[in-house]
Design a protein around this motif. Sequence first.
Motif, short mmCIF file in Angstrom:
data_model
loop_
_atom_site.label_atom_id
_atom_site.label_comp_id
_atom_site.label_asym_id
_atom_site.label_seq_id
_atom_site.Cartn_x
_atom_site.Cartn_y
_atom_site.Cartn_z
N GLN A 1 0.85 -1.19 0.00
CA GLN A 1 0.00 0.00 0.00
C GLN A 1 0.89 1.24 0.00
OE1 GLN A 1 -3.04 0.19 3.03
NE2 GLN A 1 -3.18 -2.03 3.13
N PRO A 2 0.50 2.29 -0.69
CA PRO A 2 1.29 3.51 -0.69
C PRO A 2 0.97 4.39 0.53
CG PRO A 2 -0.51 3.74 -2.22
CD PRO A 2 -0.59 2.33 -1.68
N ILE A 3 0.86 3.73 1.66
CA ILE A 3 0.63 4.38 2.95
C ILE A 3 1.60 3.73 3.92
CG2 ILE A 3 -1.00 4.80 4.84
CD1 ILE A 3 -3.24 4.36 2.72
N SER A 4 2.45 4.53 4.54
CA SER A 4 3.47 3.94 5.40
C SER A 4 3.65 4.73 6.69
CB SER A 4 4.80 3.87 4.66
OG SER A 4 5.29 5.18 4.40
N THR A 5 4.45 4.14 7.58
CA THR A 5 4.83 4.82 8.82
C THR A 5 6.35 4.98 8.83
OG1 THR A 5 4.97 2.72 10.02
CG2 THR A 5 2.89 3.95 10.17
N ASP B 1 2.29 9.48 18.07
CA ASP B 1 1.94 9.89 16.72
C ASP B 1 2.24 11.38 16.62
OD1 ASP B 1 0.75 10.65 14.32
OD2 ASP B 1 -1.07 9.49 14.68
N TRP B 2 3.18 11.75 15.77
CA TRP B 2 3.59 13.14 15.66
C TRP B 2 2.58 13.98 14.88
CZ3 TRP B 2 9.62 13.36 14.75
CH2 TRP B 2 10.26 12.90 15.89
N GLN B 3 1.51 13.36 14.40
CA GLN B 3 0.42 14.07 13.74
C GLN B 3 0.87 14.88 12.52
OE1 GLN B 3 -2.97 13.77 14.64
NE2 GLN B 3 -2.11 12.10 15.85
N TYR B 4 1.80 14.32 11.79
CA TYR B 4 2.11 14.93 10.50
C TYR B 4 2.54 13.85 9.53
CZ TYR B 4 7.27 15.18 10.07
OH TYR B 4 8.59 14.90 9.90
N GLN B 5 2.46 14.20 8.27
CA GLN B 5 2.77 13.24 7.22
C GLN B 5 3.48 13.93 6.08
OE1 GLN B 5 -1.33 12.18 6.91
NE2 GLN B 5 -1.57 13.24 4.96
N ASN B 6 4.17 13.11 5.30
CA ASN B 6 4.86 13.56 4.10
C ASN B 6 4.31 12.77 2.92
OD1 ASN B 6 7.01 15.25 5.31
ND2 ASN B 6 7.59 13.33 6.27
N GLU B 7 4.23 13.43 1.79
CA GLU B 7 3.95 12.70 0.56
C GLU B 7 5.20 12.83 -0.29
OE1 GLU B 7 1.16 12.74 -3.36
OE2 GLU B 7 0.20 13.09 -1.43
N TYR B 8 5.66 11.70 -0.80
CA TYR B 8 6.87 11.73 -1.61
C TYR B 8 6.76 10.76 -2.78
CZ TYR B 8 8.09 7.51 1.02
OH TYR B 8 8.08 6.26 1.59
N GLU B 9 7.59 11.02 -3.76
CA GLU B 9 7.66 10.13 -4.92
C GLU B 9 8.44 8.88 -4.53
OE1 GLU B 9 8.87 10.21 -9.65
OE2 GLU B 9 9.06 12.03 -8.45
N ARG C 1 13.62 2.44 -7.85
CA ARG C 1 14.12 1.10 -7.53
C ARG C 1 13.12 0.25 -6.75
NH1 ARG C 1 19.39 2.20 -4.95
NH2 ARG C 1 19.64 -0.04 -4.94
N TRP C 2 12.11 0.89 -6.12
CA TRP C 2 11.14 0.15 -5.31
C TRP C 2 9.71 0.21 -5.85
CZ3 TRP C 2 14.37 3.20 -1.62
CH2 TRP C 2 15.45 2.43 -1.16
N ARG C 3 9.50 0.83 -7.00
CA ARG C 3 8.14 0.97 -7.53
C ARG C 3 7.50 -0.37 -7.90
NH1 ARG C 3 8.00 6.44 -11.11
NH2 ARG C 3 8.51 7.81 -9.36
N HIS C 4 8.30 -1.36 -8.23
CA HIS C 4 7.75 -2.67 -8.61
C HIS C 4 6.99 -3.32 -7.45
CE1 HIS C 4 11.52 -3.79 -6.61
NE2 HIS C 4 10.94 -4.94 -6.36
N ARG C 5 7.19 -2.84 -6.25
CA ARG C 5 6.50 -3.39 -5.07
C ARG C 5 5.06 -2.88 -4.95
NH1 ARG C 5 11.20 -2.49 -0.51
NH2 ARG C 5 12.73 -3.91 -1.42
N TYR C 6 4.72 -1.88 -5.74
CA TYR C 6 3.41 -1.24 -5.67
C TYR C 6 2.60 -1.54 -6.94
CZ TYR C 6 5.64 1.36 -1.93
OH TYR C 6 6.31 1.69 -0.78
N GLN C 7 1.31 -1.37 -6.84
CA GLN C 7 0.44 -1.56 -8.00
C GLN C 7 0.94 -0.70 -9.15
OE1 GLN C 7 -3.50 -1.85 -6.82
NE2 GLN C 7 -4.21 -2.43 -8.83
N PRO C 8 0.92 -1.23 -10.38
CA PRO C 8 1.38 -0.44 -11.53
C PRO C 8 0.70 0.93 -11.57
CG PRO C 8 1.00 -2.71 -12.19
CD PRO C 8 0.50 -2.59 -10.77
N GLY C 9 1.51 1.94 -11.85
CA GLY C 9 1.00 3.31 -11.93
C GLY C 9 1.11 4.07 -10.62
N THR C 10 1.43 3.40 -9.53
CA THR C 10 1.57 4.06 -8.23
C THR C 10 2.95 4.71 -8.18
OG1 THR C 10 0.13 2.44 -7.17
CG2 THR C 10 1.54 3.76 -5.73
#
Length: 149
Positions: free
Chosen positions: A5-9, A68-76, A80-89
């Motif tokens: 999932q493209p949701i992590s900690t 929980d620091w109550q903040y998040q980052n969104e990043y590309e 090298r690791w995109r193959h682990r996610y659904q195509p297009g993610t």
Amino acid sequence: MPYKQPISTLIVIHTADARVLLLERADYEGAWQSVTGSREGDEQLIETAVREVGEETGFDATQFELTDWQYQNEYEIYERWRHRYQPGTTHNTEHVFGLLLPDTLTPRVAPREHVGFMWLPWDQAADKVFSWSNAAAIRQLPERLGLMV
């Protein structure tokens, strides 16, 4: 193997005097980081954080102060690791936590994921990690601990 999932900690493991635990990735020599990992199924993010800490260090995060620091980052996601996610993610949302330990405990490093560990002062740790989002989280640590820098 199911896609990640493209949701992590991201869990910054630290002591009260702002020493930070870093792990060296097994699949990327010289790449140091905090504990991190993707949510599985419909886990709550706190459950993901506890699981990842256990898997990557052997520490039981429920026995320490996990915040929980109550903040998040969104990043590309690195190519090298995109193959682990659904195509297009292409992007991941990372939720940041802190785990306060009483001292620089010795982790039981997961050999398939990491090949080494070190404890560093927060500023050196921030400079050592390969990920900008990990560095940004570590740089928040002194303020979160109420330390004067």
